[in-house]
Design a protein around this motif. Structure first.
Motif, PDB file in Angstrom:
ATOM      1  N   SER A 147       0.823  -1.202   0.000  1.00 14.32           N
ATOM      2  CA  SER A 147       0.000   0.000   0.000  1.00 14.32           C
ATOM      3  C   SER A 147       0.864   1.261   0.000  1.00 14.32           C
ATOM      4  O   SER A 147       0.531   2.244  -0.659  1.00 14.32           O
ATOM      5  N   VAL A 148       1.971   1.228   0.719  1.00 15.91           N
ATOM      6  CA  VAL A 148       2.896   2.371   0.733  1.00 15.91           C
ATOM      7  C   VAL A 148       3.482   2.560  -0.671  1.00 15.91           C
ATOM      8  O   VAL A 148       3.522   3.669  -1.192  1.00 15.91           O
TER       9      VAL A 148
ATOM     10  N   PHE B 227       2.205  11.966   3.225  1.00 18.94           N
ATOM     11  CA  PHE B 227       1.906  10.558   3.474  1.00 18.94           C
ATOM     12  C   PHE B 227       2.026  10.219   4.959  1.00 18.94           C
ATOM     13  O   PHE B 227       1.178   9.504   5.511  1.00 18.94           O
ATOM     14  N   GLU B 228       3.041  10.745   5.613  1.00 16.99           N
ATOM     15  CA  GLU B 228       3.284  10.445   7.025  1.00 16.99           C
ATOM     16  C   GLU B 228       2.083  10.831   7.894  1.00 16.99           C
ATOM     17  O   GLU B 228       1.791  10.169   8.884  1.00 16.99           O
ATOM     18  N   GLY B 229       1.374  11.870   7.518  1.00 18.17           N
ATOM     19  CA  GLY B 229       0.213  12.310   8.279  1.00 18.17           C
ATOM     20  C   GLY B 229      -1.108  11.706   7.824  1.00 18.17           C
ATOM     21  O   GLY B 229      -2.156  12.015   8.381  1.00 18.17           O
ATOM     22  N   SER B 230      -1.044  10.824   6.853  1.00 21.92           N
ATOM     23  CA  SER B 230      -2.273  10.261   6.284  1.00 21.92           C
ATOM     24  C   SER B 230      -2.859   9.150   7.160  1.00 21.92           C
ATOM     25  O   SER B 230      -2.165   8.504   7.943  1.00 21.92           O
ATOM     26  N   GLU B 231      -4.150   8.932   6.981  1.00 14.31           N
ATOM     27  CA  GLU B 231      -4.835   7.837   7.689  1.00 14.31           C
ATOM     28  C   GLU B 231      -4.227   6.484   7.321  1.00 14.31           C
ATOM     29  O   GLU B 231      -4.113   5.599   8.160  1.00 14.31           O
ATOM     30  N   ARG B 232      -3.838   6.330   6.058  1.00 10.95           N
ATOM     31  CA  ARG B 232      -3.243   5.068   5.610  1.00 10.95           C
ATOM     32  C   ARG B 232      -1.974   4.769   6.385  1.00 10.95           C
ATOM     33  O   ARG B 232      -1.770   3.655   6.852  1.00 10.95           O
TER      34      ARG B 232
ATOM     35  N   ARG C 103       1.047   1.885  10.917  1.00 10.85           N
ATOM     36  CA  ARG C 103       1.746   1.921  12.205  1.00 10.85           C
ATOM     37  C   ARG C 103       1.005   1.106  13.257  1.00 10.85           C
ATOM     38  O   ARG C 103       1.622   0.387  14.038  1.00 10.85           O
ATOM     39  N   GLU C 104      -0.311   1.203  13.266  1.00  9.20           N
ATOM     40  CA  GLU C 104      -1.101   0.408  14.214  1.00  9.20           C
ATOM     41  C   GLU C 104      -0.923  -1.085  13.993  1.00  9.20           C
ATOM     42  O   GLU C 104      -0.809  -1.848  14.946  1.00  9.20           O
ATOM     43  N   LEU C 105      -0.901  -1.509  12.736  1.00  9.81           N
ATOM     44  CA  LEU C 105      -0.748  -2.931  12.425  1.00  9.81           C
ATOM     45  C   LEU C 105       0.634  -3.467  12.792  1.00  9.81           C
ATOM     46  O   LEU C 105       0.771  -4.620  13.193  1.00  9.81           O
ATOM     47  N   LEU C 106       1.656  -2.633  12.661  1.00 14.45           N
ATOM     48  CA  LEU C 106       3.029  -3.086  12.921  1.00 14.45           C
ATOM     49  C   LEU C 106       3.464  -2.888  14.370  1.00 14.45           C
ATOM     50  O   LEU C 106       4.416  -3.521  14.814  1.00 14.45           O
ATOM     51  N   HIS C 107       2.782  -2.038  15.092  1.00 14.42           N
ATOM     52  CA  HIS C 107       3.183  -1.708  16.462  1.00 14.42           C
ATOM     53  C   HIS C 107       3.335  -2.923  17.386  1.00 14.42           C
ATOM     54  O   HIS C 107       4.309  -2.979  18.162  1.00 14.42           O
ATOM     55  N   PRO C 108       2.457  -3.919  17.348  1.00 11.58           N
ATOM     56  CA  PRO C 108       2.593  -5.050  18.274  1.00 11.58           C
ATOM     57  C   PRO C 108       3.899  -5.845  18.114  1.00 11.58           C
ATOM     58  O   PRO C 108       4.297  -6.570  19.025  1.00 11.58           O
TER      59      PRO C 108
END
Length: 107
Positions: free
Chosen positions: A34-35, A71-76, A81-86
């Motif tokens: 997606s990135v 891009f860094e401030g985008s919802e995507r 970040r949420e998906l990779l944080h764990p």
């Protein structure tokens, strides 16, 4: 002769929970596509440290700093970040302007 090229490079260092490295690689690849689909993204790489197998680096190239910041401030990006944080125990980010590029013999 060096060729001056525009661009903005991001280098992330990620300390991943050792037991979760295989799953991290899978999830990173899924969100990474997606990135790479962002029109301002010129490509990205996931690298694993040769000595510490739970340390990863992400190199991501962008057309310019303004587009990366958009891009860094985008919802995507926030969702990625949420998906990779764990999987992360820590990390750092470096951002830099591309000054020049010397292509190798093979391009």
């Amino acid at each position: 002769m060096t060729a001056a090229i525009p661009g903005w490079r991001i280098v992330l260092e990620l300390d991943i929970v050792p037991e979760l490295t295989a799953e991290f690689e899978k999830i990173w690849t899924e969100v990474g596509t997606s990135v790479s689909a962002d029109p301002a993204n010129l490509g990205q790489w996931l690298l694993r440290d040769a000595v510490q197998s739970n340390i990863y680096y992400v190199i991501s190239d962008w057309t310019d700093e303004a587009e990366f910041r958009r891009f860094e401030g985008s919802e995507r990006h926030l969702r990625h970040r949420e998906l990779l944080h764990p999987y992360r125990r820590g990390g750092s980010m470096k951002s830099m302007a591309v000054v020049s590029h010397l292509p190798g013999e093979r391009g």
